[in-house]
Design an enzyme around this catalytic site. Structure first.
Site, PDB file in Angstrom:
ATOM      1  CG  ASP A 107      -8.355  -4.807  -2.194  1.00 57.67           C
ATOM      2  OD1 ASP A 107      -9.587  -4.720  -1.559  1.00 57.67           O
ATOM      3  OD2 ASP A 107      -7.713  -4.375  -2.937  1.00 57.67           O
ATOM      4  CG  HIS A 161      -1.907   0.945   1.069  1.00 58.73           C
ATOM      5  ND1 HIS A 161      -2.132   2.229   1.223  1.00 58.73           N
ATOM      6  CD2 HIS A 161      -3.531   0.542   0.556  1.00 58.73           C
ATOM      7  CE1 HIS A 161      -3.188   2.764   1.165  1.00 58.73           C
ATOM      8  NE2 HIS A 161      -4.182   1.811   0.818  1.00 58.73           N
TER       9      HIS A 161
HETATM   10  N1  ACO Z   1       4.036  -7.749  -4.386  1.00 62.99           N
HETATM   11  C1  ACO Z   1       5.478  -7.695  -4.245  1.00 62.99           C
HETATM   12  N2  ACO Z   1       6.022  -6.655  -4.146  1.00 62.99           N
HETATM   13  C2  ACO Z   1       5.418  -5.372  -4.055  1.00 62.99           C
HETATM   14  C3  ACO Z   1       4.012  -5.429  -4.000  1.00 62.99           C
HETATM   15  C4  ACO Z   1       3.120  -6.472  -3.904  1.00 62.99           C
HETATM   16  N3  ACO Z   1       1.927  -6.815  -3.594  1.00 62.99           N
HETATM   17  N4  ACO Z   1       3.682  -3.976  -3.749  1.00 62.99           N
HETATM   18  C5  ACO Z   1       4.800  -3.469  -4.036  1.00 62.99           C
HETATM   19  N5  ACO Z   1       5.889  -4.050  -4.172  1.00 62.99           N
HETATM   20  C6  ACO Z   1       7.077  -3.855  -4.376  1.00 62.99           C
HETATM   21  C7  ACO Z   1       7.578  -3.283  -5.625  1.00 62.99           C
HETATM   22  O1  ACO Z   1       7.806  -4.395  -6.793  1.00 62.99           O
HETATM   23  C8  ACO Z   1       8.614  -2.393  -5.589  1.00 62.99           C
HETATM   24  O2  ACO Z   1       9.874  -2.963  -5.271  1.00 62.99           O
HETATM   25  P1  ACO Z   1      11.096  -2.412  -5.805  1.00 62.99           P
HETATM   26  O3  ACO Z   1      11.471  -1.044  -5.131  1.00 62.99           O
HETATM   27  O4  ACO Z   1      12.182  -3.285  -5.423  1.00 62.99           O
HETATM   28  O5  ACO Z   1      10.966  -2.246  -7.176  1.00 62.99           O
HETATM   29  C9  ACO Z   1       7.993  -1.427  -4.257  1.00 62.99           C
HETATM   30  O6  ACO Z   1       7.466  -2.424  -3.601  1.00 62.99           O
HETATM   31  C10 ACO Z   1       7.342  -0.143  -4.639  1.00 62.99           C
HETATM   32  O7  ACO Z   1       6.055  -0.818  -5.169  1.00 62.99           O
HETATM   33  P2  ACO Z   1       5.179   0.181  -6.219  1.00 62.99           P
HETATM   34  O8  ACO Z   1       4.415  -0.686  -7.197  1.00 62.99           O
HETATM   35  O9  ACO Z   1       6.269   1.121  -6.610  1.00 62.99           O
HETATM   36  O10 ACO Z   1       4.267   0.782  -5.037  1.00 62.99           O
HETATM   37  P3  ACO Z   1       3.185   1.745  -5.262  1.00 62.99           P
HETATM   38  O11 ACO Z   1       2.908   2.544  -4.027  1.00 62.99           O
HETATM   39  O12 ACO Z   1       3.250   2.433  -6.470  1.00 62.99           O
HETATM   40  O13 ACO Z   1       1.798   0.797  -5.534  1.00 62.99           O
HETATM   41  C11 ACO Z   1       0.073  -0.728  -4.714  1.00 62.99           C
HETATM   42  C12 ACO Z   1       1.042   0.321  -4.166  1.00 62.99           C
HETATM   43  C13 ACO Z   1      -0.545  -0.441  -6.200  1.00 62.99           C
HETATM   44  C14 ACO Z   1      -0.890  -1.162  -3.816  1.00 62.99           C
HETATM   45  C15 ACO Z   1       1.334  -2.045  -4.773  1.00 62.99           C
HETATM   46  O14 ACO Z   1       1.706  -2.386  -3.662  1.00 62.99           O
HETATM   47  C16 ACO Z   1       0.415  -3.364  -5.631  1.00 62.99           C
HETATM   48  O15 ACO Z   1       0.323  -3.230  -6.904  1.00 62.99           O
HETATM   49  N6  ACO Z   1      -0.239  -4.122  -4.865  1.00 62.99           N
HETATM   50  C17 ACO Z   1      -0.852  -5.343  -5.395  1.00 62.99           C
HETATM   51  C18 ACO Z   1      -2.443  -4.936  -5.902  1.00 62.99           C
HETATM   52  C19 ACO Z   1      -3.069  -4.513  -4.593  1.00 62.99           C
HETATM   53  O16 ACO Z   1      -3.185  -5.408  -3.552  1.00 62.99           O
HETATM   54  N7  ACO Z   1      -3.885  -3.339  -4.849  1.00 62.99           N
HETATM   55  C20 ACO Z   1      -4.921  -3.220  -3.637  1.00 62.99           C
HETATM   56  C21 ACO Z   1      -4.318  -1.863  -3.050  1.00 62.99           C
HETATM   57  S1  ACO Z   1      -5.391  -1.382  -1.725  1.00 62.99           S
HETATM   58  C22 ACO Z   1      -6.533  -0.482  -2.512  1.00 62.99           C
HETATM   59  O17 ACO Z   1      -6.350   0.031  -3.480  1.00 62.99           O
HETATM   60  C23 ACO Z   1      -7.934  -0.635  -2.217  1.00 62.99           C
END
Ligand code: ACO
Length: 389
Positions: free
Chosen positions: A326, A272
């Site tokens: 979620d 998140h």
């Molecule tokens: N699984 C594995 N690695 C992850 C995850 C994940 N779920 N989320 C973030 N990371 C890692 C990324 O790979 C990245 O790693 P790096 O720095 O080594 O490249 C780092 O953490 C930062 O990730 P970003 O995608 O840049 O984080 P951002 O803040 O942009 O995204 C998000 C947040 C979209 C929620 C992301 O965590 C994600 O895609 N999660 C999975 C989808 C999900 O569960 N969404 C629901 C969110 S809650 C809601 O919206 C109601």
């Protein structure tokens, strides 16, 4: 020498580009606060834990939208108004019957929410009665439209709301055609409270941008529904169950996670932008899932989810990636007998309260959103005639 006009705007200072606007404040808001380090969430200053324990979804919606808890008279009147507006026009139901039955319910919801603007299109945004009417209609009709599409796509006629049932119980009744067990209705109402608001997430930002053009509130909610549908936002809840089903058994959790991480796959329901600890909503939803399993029987996918959380804590925890809202919500909805592709529309039912609170707040101090960009394209190109390309 050129003399600068005293009214000429100063050259705007170039701000560093922040992908995804991370950490960039895009509005001021008094609706919701998140402490992502401590895992705290408050609506209008009240902790979400207290609201879950003491309040109902409609009372929480009132608090979010009007800023204060209602008195008992105000709450009764609000509940009554919402109850009176639950029905949707037969013309909207007929329109929904023409939707493809294989279409996603979020698309059906987005189209039907937008269609409300055809029926109540007068944009009297400076009229408090119009604001109240739009709030009531959207809170009342969104659940009815979600339930209607569910029956329509099964080839059945939607059933009418029941005036003797409260908000959550009535929705479950319209969906399943059965009066729900009181515990199931209470847990569902709690889920709605937990999903009602979460500051400037993507769909709420979308709602505020749309609101800032002074368009009608039905367009505001429809644009937010479209934004919520994506798998990086609300759509993740339905992907979590598919992921757990793909993992299949407890001994596959570790190898599955290893492989997913090697392929740089995102683990659905984890991570998140705001939280660096376990999402406080996930903590409450996990407890609700356990309450449901105690009453209605265990779900083996829950064991997989817990194991995945444990294993992922070692691998992803150091990066501040933990279960989000979620991760456990799907298991709760599955136990309530709700089809997987309705999980996100249910999220939308709840989040309509937050979107409306932000719509109203945006109108209170409106300035149209118009951010800048950093142009990275070509410049000064010579026109090339068609025959020469
Ligand atoms: N699984 C594995 N690695 C992850 C995850 C994940 N779920 N989320 C973030 N990371 C890692 C990324 O790979 C990245 O790693 P790096 O720095 O080594 O490249 C780092 O953490 C930062 O990730 P970003 O995608 O840049 O984080 P951002 O803040 O942009 O995204 C998000 C947040 C979209 C929620 C992301 O965590 C994600 O895609 N999660 C999975 C989808 C999900 O569960 N969404 C629901 C969110 S809650 C809601 O919206 C109601």
């Amino acid at each position: 020498m050129a003399v600068e006009s005293p009214t000429a705007p100063a050259t705007p200072e170039r701000q560093p580009f922040r992908p995804g606007l991370e950490g960039v404040p895009a509005t001021q808001s008094a609706i919701c606060d998140i402490d992502g380090q401590q895992g705290l969430l408050t609506y209008r200053g009240y902790s979400v834990g207290d609201l879950v324990a003491q309040s109902s979804f409609l009372e929480t919606a009132y608090l979010l939208i009007w800023g204060e808890l209602p008195t008992s008279t105000e709450l009764r009147a609000f509940e009554h108004e919402v109850q009176m507006h639950r029905r949707v026009s037969f013309r909207i139901r007929d329109m929904m019957k023409s939707f493809p039955s294989g279409g996603h319910p979020m698309d059906a919801l987005q189209a039907s929410a937008a269609s409300l603007g055809l029926f109540y299109s007068r944009r009297a945004l400076d009229n408090p009665e119009y604001i109240v009417g739009a709030v009531v209609r959207l809170l009342a009709k969104i659940p009815t439209m979600v339930a209607a599409f569910q029956l329509i796509r099964k080839g059945q006629d939607p059933i009418q709301p029941r005036d003797d049932l409260a908000y959550a119980a009535n929705f479950l009744y319209m969906l399943t055609e059965r009066e729900p067990d009181p515990l199931a209705a209470r847990i569902f109402d709690t889920c709605l409270i937990l999903h009602a608001e979460h500051s400037l997430n993507a769909s709420t930002f979308s709602a505020r941008v749309t609101a800032s053009t002074l368009t009608d509130p039905y367009a505001v909610v429809a644009s937010a529904v479209g934004t919520l549908a994506g798998p990086l936002h609300g759509g993740a809840n339905e992907d979590v169950l598919a992921m757990l089903e793909e993992i299949g058994s407890l001994d596959q959790v570790e190898p599955w996670l290893e492989q997913a991480m090697a392929q740089k796959q995102k683990i659905m329901g984890f991570g998140h932008r705001e939280y660096k600890v376990k999402d406080p909503r996930a903590v409450i939803l996990q407890k609700l899932a356990e309450d449901l399993f105690d009453q209605f029987g265990h779900d083996p996918l829950y064991d997989l989810a817990r194991k995945l959380e444990e294993v992922a804590a070692e691998r992803l925890g150091p990066k501040g990636i933990y279960p989000n809202v979620d991760f456990y919500s799907g298991l709760v909805y599955r136990k309530l007998g709700i089809p997987e592709d309705l999980f996100t529309p249910i999220f939308a039912i709840a989040r309509t309260a937050g979107w409306l609170a932000h719509w109203k707040e945006q109108l209170g101090a409106n300035r149209i959103y118009r951010p800048s960009q950093i142009y990275t394209g070509a410049a000064g190109r010579d026109w090339m005639p068609l025959q020469a390309r």
